[in-house]
Design a protein around this motif. Structure first.
Motif, PDB file in Angstrom:
ATOM      1  N   THR A 107      21.823  14.107  15.370  1.00 25.23           N
ATOM      2  CA  THR A 107      23.014  14.937  15.139  1.00 25.23           C
ATOM      3  C   THR A 107      22.460  16.121  14.131  1.00 25.23           C
ATOM      4  O   THR A 107      23.158  17.098  14.304  1.00 25.23           O
ATOM      5  CB  THR A 107      24.205  14.176  14.833  1.00 25.23           C
ATOM      6  N   ASN A 108      21.848  15.801  13.164  1.00 26.72           N
ATOM      7  CA  ASN A 108      21.504  16.849  12.243  1.00 26.72           C
ATOM      8  C   ASN A 108      20.102  17.607  12.528  1.00 26.72           C
ATOM      9  O   ASN A 108      20.138  18.619  12.238  1.00 26.72           O
ATOM     10  CB  ASN A 108      21.181  16.121  10.708  1.00 26.72           C
ATOM     11  N   VAL A 109      19.251  17.085  13.122  1.00 25.11           N
ATOM     12  CA  VAL A 109      17.883  17.577  13.292  1.00 25.11           C
ATOM     13  C   VAL A 109      17.527  18.111  14.512  1.00 25.11           C
ATOM     14  O   VAL A 109      16.736  19.012  14.692  1.00 25.11           O
ATOM     15  CB  VAL A 109      16.674  16.701  12.756  1.00 25.11           C
ATOM     16  N   ASP A 110      18.281  17.508  15.525  1.00 27.33           N
ATOM     17  CA  ASP A 110      17.919  17.682  17.113  1.00 27.33           C
ATOM     18  C   ASP A 110      18.459  19.113  17.522  1.00 27.33           C
ATOM     19  O   ASP A 110      17.818  19.935  18.512  1.00 27.33           O
ATOM     20  CB  ASP A 110      18.171  16.695  18.085  1.00 27.33           C
ATOM     21  N   GLU A 111      19.504  19.539  16.981  1.00 28.82           N
ATOM     22  CA  GLU A 111      20.516  20.788  17.558  1.00 28.82           C
ATOM     23  C   GLU A 111      19.940  21.799  16.566  1.00 28.82           C
ATOM     24  O   GLU A 111      20.416  21.694  15.306  1.00 28.82           O
ATOM     25  CB  GLU A 111      21.800  20.378  17.462  1.00 28.82           C
ATOM     26  N   PRO A 112      19.259  22.900  17.214  1.00 32.18           N
ATOM     27  CA  PRO A 112      18.827  23.904  16.186  1.00 32.18           C
ATOM     28  C   PRO A 112      19.627  24.834  15.250  1.00 32.18           C
ATOM     29  O   PRO A 112      19.494  24.817  14.064  1.00 32.18           O
ATOM     30  CB  PRO A 112      17.914  24.882  17.369  1.00 32.18           C
ATOM     31  N   THR A 113      20.939  24.883  15.830  1.00 35.66           N
ATOM     32  CA  THR A 113      21.741  25.490  14.905  1.00 35.66           C
ATOM     33  C   THR A 113      22.105  24.755  13.538  1.00 35.66           C
ATOM     34  O   THR A 113      22.464  25.390  12.745  1.00 35.66           O
ATOM     35  CB  THR A 113      23.213  25.793  15.993  1.00 35.66           C
ATOM     36  N   MET A 114      22.428  23.443  14.049  1.00 38.60           N
ATOM     37  CA  MET A 114      22.565  22.512  12.572  1.00 38.60           C
ATOM     38  C   MET A 114      21.613  22.631  11.896  1.00 38.60           C
ATOM     39  O   MET A 114      21.808  22.666  10.786  1.00 38.60           O
ATOM     40  CB  MET A 114      23.155  21.100  13.453  1.00 38.60           C
ATOM     41  N   LEU A 115      20.571  22.488  12.273  1.00 38.76           N
ATOM     42  CA  LEU A 115      19.255  22.181  11.609  1.00 38.76           C
ATOM     43  C   LEU A 115      18.833  23.593  10.820  1.00 38.76           C
ATOM     44  O   LEU A 115      18.740  23.342   9.574  1.00 38.76           O
ATOM     45  CB  LEU A 115      18.055  21.985  12.200  1.00 38.76           C
TER      46      LEU A 115
END
Ligand code: UD1
Length: 365
Positions: free
Chosen positions: A208-216
């Motif tokens: 949930t933190n690292v796979d989604e580019p916007t969140m990362l």
């Protein structure tokens, strides 16, 4: 009595050692250590076996990486062969990784008793693969060995018979207590190697933190801001490193000091001396609570609520303003004071061994 311990991924390794050691005291027990091979890089697996002084695995299934279905299914196919060959009286599974649930499913179908170490934890968030693994494992396991009373409450609510549940405390803390002096001995060289004075330690690898580019991107740029006030060291999981490369995010994280994943002893020493730890890991929430080091957890929920209720953990979720402000408060000296939960005392492995041997005696009468 023959037991097979099943481990596969980094967070399993620090949990199995204390149980192996305690079962050695019971001469009637033969132990087999099986590594599924879910984690295989030297710095994700072998270094832990060396530093924790674990016996070399008797069996390595060499499953490696894959989608959840592929990894779980391949583990089941290979593990079933081993169970049929070894015919264990008990299989011990640890934590909540794919190897845990795969071994549990195999044993449930073959009628082999399963003991789940670290049972009962719930984030109540089924979008987490670990939560699915926990729910399935706990429904099928015969013995549920919980680290904290919330685990017992969750299991009872789900209809698990009380006689199957045993509150044993936190086995990972057994390892921490045993190896803390060795970790401490490494501190001077680590301080020099990474040029550390005051610093924060970062540990992030949840999808949930690292796979989604916007969140990362949002996380890295906030960490970069925090790093202007407090140097941040980030030993990076292969999954996270790959995502940063894939999305070209290295330029926004230039203020952060990255390094390869570290061994258990190095990471423990770095946690113990950090001004704060920023994480999304379950185990790190527990270790910082024991060490009484401030911990900011980048998750909306935790399956380890005791670290928030009595420990030093604060959930900041994915709210970057909250992350910034909580980090600022710690830097101003407003640290959350915590206490160490009951039964996190270095003796959980011994309690687990007693229960398994007792249960075997009763059932074989
Ligand atoms: C797994 C656990 C997670 C735990 C984490 C700790 C599950 C569902 N997840 O997540 O609960 O917090 O371990 O590290 O079991 N890779 C390597 N080298 C390795 C292992 C993995 O490069 O030795 C890379 C591969 O690209 C792989 C990716 O990391 O596809 C993810 O590995 P995987 O085992 O699927 O899950 P983790 O993210 O490590």
């Amino acid at each position: 009595m023959k037991v097979i311990h099943v481990v596969g991924a980094r967070p399993n390794f620090m949990k199995v050692g204390p149980v192996i050691d305690a079962l050695k005291e019971h001469k009637s027990v033969t132990q087999v250590l099986l590594h599924t091979g879910q984690h295989y890089d030297a710095n994700m697996s072998q270094i832990f076996f060396e530093q924790l002084a674990l016996p070399a695995p008797d069996i390595n299934l060499e499953i490696g990486s894959g989608s959840h279905a592929v990894q779980t299914a391949q583990t089941m196919i290979a593990f079933e062969q081993q169970v049929l060959q070894h015919r264990p009286d008990w299989v011990l599974v640890y934590g909540d990784v794919n190897s845990t649930v795969a071994a549990t499913l195999v044993c449930a179908k073959l009628g082999i008793p399963i003991a789940h170490v670290e049972a009962g934890l719930r984030s109540f968030d089924r979008s987490m693969p670990e939560e699915v693994n926990r729910l399935v494992t706990d429904q099928l396991a015969n013995l549920l060995l919980t680290p904290s009373p919330d685990g017992d409450t969750n299991l009872l609510r789900e209809g698990v018979q009380p006689e199957r549940i045993h509150l044993v405390g936190n086995v990972m803390i057994d390892t921490l207590v045993r190896l803390r002096p060795q970790a401490e001995a490494l501190w001077p060289s680590l301080r020099e190697r990474f040029g550390l004075a005051g610093y924060g330690l970062v540990h992030l690898n949840r999808p949930t933190n690292v796979d989604e580019p916007t969140m990362l991107r949002a996380i890295l740029s906030t960490l970069n801001e925090i790093a202007a006030d407090l140097p941040l060291l980030f030993p990076i999981h292969p999954r996270t490193r790959k995502r940063i490369q894939d999305h070209g995010l290295a330029p926004i994280a230039q203020g952060i000091q990255f390094c390869e994943p570290l061994g258990y002893l190095e990471f423990l020493a770095l946690q113990a001396h950090a001004a704060m730890v920023l994480t999304d890991s379950g185990g790190v929430q527990e270790e910082t609570t024991f060490l009484q080091v401030p911990c900011l957890t980048l998750r909306e929920n935790t399956e380890r609520p005791i670290t928030v209720d009595v420990g030093t953990n604060i959930l900041v979720g994915q709210d970057m303003d909250l992350l910034r402000s909580e980090a600022g408060r710690i830097l101003q000296g407003q640290r959350k004071q915590g206490t160490v939960p009951p039964l996190w005392d270095g003796q959980a492995g011994r309690r687990i061994a007693e229960i398994i041997v007792q249960t075997e005696r009763v059932s074989s009468r």
